[in-house]
Design a protein around this motif. Sequence first.
Motif, PDB file in Angstrom:
ATOM      1  N   UNK A  64      48.841 -32.088 -60.144  1.00  0.00           N
ATOM      2  CA  UNK A  64      48.794 -33.286 -60.870  1.00  0.00           C
ATOM      3  C   UNK A  64      47.511 -34.245 -60.496  1.00  0.00           C
ATOM      4  N   UNK A  65      46.898 -34.096 -59.291  1.00  0.00           N
ATOM      5  CA  UNK A  65      45.767 -34.714 -59.048  1.00  0.00           C
ATOM      6  C   UNK A  65      44.566 -34.272 -59.912  1.00  0.00           C
ATOM      7  N   UNK A  66      44.787 -33.098 -60.128  1.00  0.00           N
ATOM      8  CA  UNK A  66      43.511 -32.159 -60.728  1.00  0.00           C
ATOM      9  C   UNK A  66      43.707 -32.639 -62.171  1.00  0.00           C
ATOM     10  N   UNK A  67      44.779 -32.254 -62.689  1.00  0.00           N
ATOM     11  CA  UNK A  67      45.371 -32.773 -63.993  1.00  0.00           C
ATOM     12  C   UNK A  67      44.821 -34.280 -64.571  1.00  0.00           C
ATOM     13  N   UNK A  68      45.043 -35.111 -63.845  1.00  0.00           N
ATOM     14  CA  UNK A  68      44.694 -36.783 -63.839  1.00  0.00           C
ATOM     15  C   UNK A  68      43.323 -36.557 -63.867  1.00  0.00           C
ATOM     16  N   UNK A  82      46.859 -44.457 -64.816  1.00  0.00           N
ATOM     17  CA  UNK A  82      47.487 -43.528 -65.694  1.00  0.00           C
ATOM     18  C   UNK A  82      46.590 -43.090 -66.809  1.00  0.00           C
ATOM     19  N   UNK A  83      45.644 -42.124 -66.767  1.00  0.00           N
ATOM     20  CA  UNK A  83      44.736 -41.611 -67.664  1.00  0.00           C
ATOM     21  C   UNK A  83      45.584 -41.068 -68.972  1.00  0.00           C
ATOM     22  N   UNK A  84      46.533 -40.307 -69.005  1.00  0.00           N
ATOM     23  CA  UNK A  84      47.075 -40.057 -70.094  1.00  0.00           C
ATOM     24  C   UNK A  84      47.540 -41.149 -70.860  1.00  0.00           C
ATOM     25  N   UNK A  85      48.204 -42.511 -70.219  1.00  0.00           N
ATOM     26  CA  UNK A  85      48.681 -43.402 -71.181  1.00  0.00           C
ATOM     27  C   UNK A  85      47.305 -44.237 -71.812  1.00  0.00           C
TER      28      UNK A  85
END
Length: 162
Positions: A61-65, A18-21
Amino acid sequence: MTTLYSVIAEAQRNAPVDPAALARKLGIAVKPMLLDDDMSGALVKVTPDKYEIQVNALHPETRQRFTIAHELGHYVHHRALLGEGVNDNRAYRTTQGDKLFNPKIGPKQETEANRFAASLLMPAAAVERLRAEGMTTAQMASHLGVSQHAMSIRLGVPYEPA
């Protein structure tokens, strides 16, 4: 003692990462925003010692991650070069005329940020384990929360869209 790399290693214990976490754990806010379609995201200095990652909320979502992971790569490897920040287009390049064009962030730094993102989201040990389990590229991509294209690049195999 907690180090930057131990925090990253901790994040990689779970799949998908989880790159955002991870960003939040490093004190970096992540803000999904409505950006031009050709803009993937940005790492922006909001105070002298605080950054935020802006990510295109309209991208898959994959692009955002991957974008969040890429911007983390800039934070980890290029903080001394960032100035007010850097923004990245769909090709993960900052170009002259962009709001946060940064002449100190060139192709070398963009490649480093891409490698960081790929290594973060698709750790070598996890990739090898999934490969040994006989997963296809598509299955591995789904398990790790990345695009099939990114997974193909990581595996060094041709990308074959479905």
